[in-house]
Design a protein around this motif. Structure first.
Motif, PDB file in Angstrom:
ATOM      1  N   ILE A 146       0.837  -1.210   0.000  1.00 31.11           N
ATOM      2  CA  ILE A 146       0.000   0.000   0.000  1.00 31.11           C
ATOM      3  C   ILE A 146       0.867   1.254   0.000  1.00 31.11           C
ATOM      4  O   ILE A 146       0.613   2.211  -0.746  1.00 31.11           O
ATOM      5  N   TYR A 152       3.916   1.516  -1.095  1.00 28.00           N
ATOM      6  CA  TYR A 152       4.602   1.626  -2.389  1.00 28.00           C
ATOM      7  C   TYR A 152       3.680   2.221  -3.446  1.00 28.00           C
ATOM      8  O   TYR A 152       4.064   3.120  -4.196  1.00 28.00           O
ATOM      9  N   LEU A 153       2.422   1.720  -3.498  1.00 30.09           N
ATOM     10  CA  LEU A 153       1.510   2.199  -4.533  1.00 30.09           C
ATOM     11  C   LEU A 153       1.110   3.648  -4.301  1.00 30.09           C
ATOM     12  O   LEU A 153       0.838   4.372  -5.253  1.00 30.09           O
ATOM     13  N   HIS A 154       1.074   4.059  -3.036  1.00 33.63           N
ATOM     14  CA  HIS A 154       0.552   5.396  -2.759  1.00 33.63           C
ATOM     15  C   HIS A 154       1.628   6.459  -2.746  1.00 33.63           C
ATOM     16  O   HIS A 154       1.359   7.625  -3.028  1.00 33.63           O
ATOM     17  N   LYS A 193       5.225   4.608  -6.409  1.00 32.32           N
ATOM     18  CA  LYS A 193       5.042   4.208  -7.815  1.00 32.32           C
ATOM     19  C   LYS A 193       4.279   5.289  -8.565  1.00 32.32           C
ATOM     20  O   LYS A 193       3.090   5.482  -8.357  1.00 32.32           O
ATOM     21  N   ASP A 210       2.741   6.521 -11.950  1.00 27.70           N
ATOM     22  CA  ASP A 210       2.299   5.980 -13.233  1.00 27.70           C
ATOM     23  C   ASP A 210       2.488   6.973 -14.359  1.00 27.70           C
ATOM     24  O   ASP A 210       2.913   6.623 -15.443  1.00 27.70           O
ATOM     25  N   TYR A 260       0.009   8.849  -9.002  1.00 27.74           N
ATOM     26  CA  TYR A 260       0.539   7.636  -8.393  1.00 27.74           C
ATOM     27  C   TYR A 260      -0.348   6.449  -8.748  1.00 27.74           C
ATOM     28  O   TYR A 260      -1.474   6.605  -9.216  1.00 27.74           O
ATOM     29  N   ALA A 261       0.183   5.245  -8.497  1.00 28.86           N
ATOM     30  CA  ALA A 261      -0.548   4.043  -8.874  1.00 28.86           C
ATOM     31  C   ALA A 261      -1.818   3.880  -8.065  1.00 28.86           C
ATOM     32  O   ALA A 261      -2.770   3.249  -8.511  1.00 28.86           O
ATOM     33  N   SER A 262      -1.883   4.444  -6.844  1.00 27.71           N
ATOM     34  CA  SER A 262      -3.086   4.298  -6.037  1.00 27.71           C
ATOM     35  C   SER A 262      -4.155   5.295  -6.440  1.00 27.71           C
ATOM     36  O   SER A 262      -5.242   5.293  -5.888  1.00 27.71           O
ATOM     37  N   GLY A 263      -3.851   6.171  -7.391  1.00 27.32           N
ATOM     38  CA  GLY A 263      -4.828   7.167  -7.813  1.00 27.32           C
ATOM     39  C   GLY A 263      -4.539   8.541  -7.294  1.00 27.32           C
ATOM     40  O   GLY A 263      -5.154   9.518  -7.721  1.00 27.32           O
ATOM     41  N   LYS A 264      -3.586   8.675  -6.401  1.00 28.94           N
ATOM     42  CA  LYS A 264      -3.266   9.994  -5.854  1.00 28.94           C
ATOM     43  C   LYS A 264      -2.599  10.848  -6.917  1.00 28.94           C
ATOM     44  O   LYS A 264      -1.806  10.369  -7.712  1.00 28.94           O
TER      45      LYS A 264
END
Lengths: 125, 188
Positions: B77, B79-81, B84, B86, B104-108
């Protein structure tokens, strides 16, 4: 300041040669001659023989760490990507502009990065 | 109009540049990096769980296994937020400013806006980064006291690190818009 041989330099060299041989023989005596023999000669206040082994080890480990330390210091003193030191420095900021003369080679100067980019990447039509 | 071209990043990963022209003085350039791969995620998870099982076999403490699962979840979590990225995009509006967005990969999404009065130029600079010399695009901010000086350098596309061919495309697009500033100085 030339590196040519001089009589004084020959004397310094020979004195260093004799001094280093003396130091080496002294170190060997300290490390290998038994303590009782040294005491019987009256030399009682020499350092412990432990140091005859410890000091070279300390020195070699310091040299090994020095390699890594130098690498690390180099990495730390590299300018980060967001610093102005990648673009200019004090000498470039204070440089004076010489007047442009026809038919003469232009004077050496630090060209601003915008101009360099335009020359490299925007094709002249 | 939108067009997408494939390039490579400085480390060799495939990236895609998408250019959209919204109007004569407004352009959006987005660089998309590769998505999180299932194989690297499985490899990392398996490595952590194997290490935890090895520790469990040594110590006979079952908390190690629960801790490993917990660490894997929280690590993923985080890492994705936070790590990472995108897509990084650059929106250049001629008279207004430049907006830099990182998704970011989490949508942020994290956004920075620099107004046009502060922007001196957008250039491709080369610098030493981690035992390599890389090209990177950066915005030079104007120094209020010195009209020739640069007060700050804002590097762009830090996580996708495109190579020179992609950077030249972005540079040319930005320069087309920035040149309009000089030819039409109607606002003070």
């Amino acid at each position: 300041n030339s590196p040519a041989p001089l009589p004084e330099r020959a004397i310094y060299g020979f004195a260093l040669f004799l001094g280093s041989w003396f130091g080496f023989i002294l170190y060997l005596i300290w490390a290998y001659v038994p303590e009782t023999w040294l005491f019987s000669l009256g030399l009682t206040y020499w350092p412990q023989k432990y140091w005859a082994v410890a000091l070279p080890v300390y020195l070699l480990v310091a040299v090994g760490i020095g390699y890594i330390l130098l690498f690390g210091i180099n990495m730390m003193s590299t300018a980060p990507l967001n610093s102005t030191h990648t673009i200019t420095d004090n000498y470039a900021k204070k440089q004076q502009h010489k007047k442009f003369q026809e038919e003469a080679i232009p004077a050496l100067r630090d060209i601003p990065i915008s101009e360099v980019n335009r020359m490299f990447f925007l094709p002249e039509k | 109009m939108a067009e997408e071209r494939r390039f490579r990043s400085a480390s060799g990963a495939p990236i895609a540049l998408r250019r959209r022209q919204h109007s004569a003085s407004c352009r959006e350039l987005a660089v998309r990096g590769p998505r999180l791969q299932l194989r690297s995620l499985s490899a990392a998870t398996s490595a952590v769980w194997l290490a935890a099982y090895g520790l469990f076999a040594l110590s006979e403490n079952s908390m190690v296994l629960s801790a490993a699962i917990f660490i894997t979840l929280i690590g993923l979590i985080v890492y994705l937020h936070f790590v990472k990225i995108d897509q990084e995009s650059l929106l250049v509006i001629g008279s207004l400013g430049i907006q830099v967005t990182s998704s970011y990969a989490s949508g942020k999404e994290s956004t920075t806006f620099i107004e046009m009065g502060q922007v001196k130029d957008v250039v491709i600079n080369e610098a030493i980064h981690m035992q390599k010399v890389i090209y990177y695009l950066c915005i030079l901010l104007q120094d209020p006291e010195d009209p020739q000086g640069v007060s700050e350098v804002v590097p762009l596309f830090q996580s996708s690190k495109p190579r020179l061919d992609c950077l030249i495309e972005v540079y040319k697009s930005c320069q087309e818009i920035l040149e309009q500033r000089k030819t039409a100085p109607q606002s003070s």
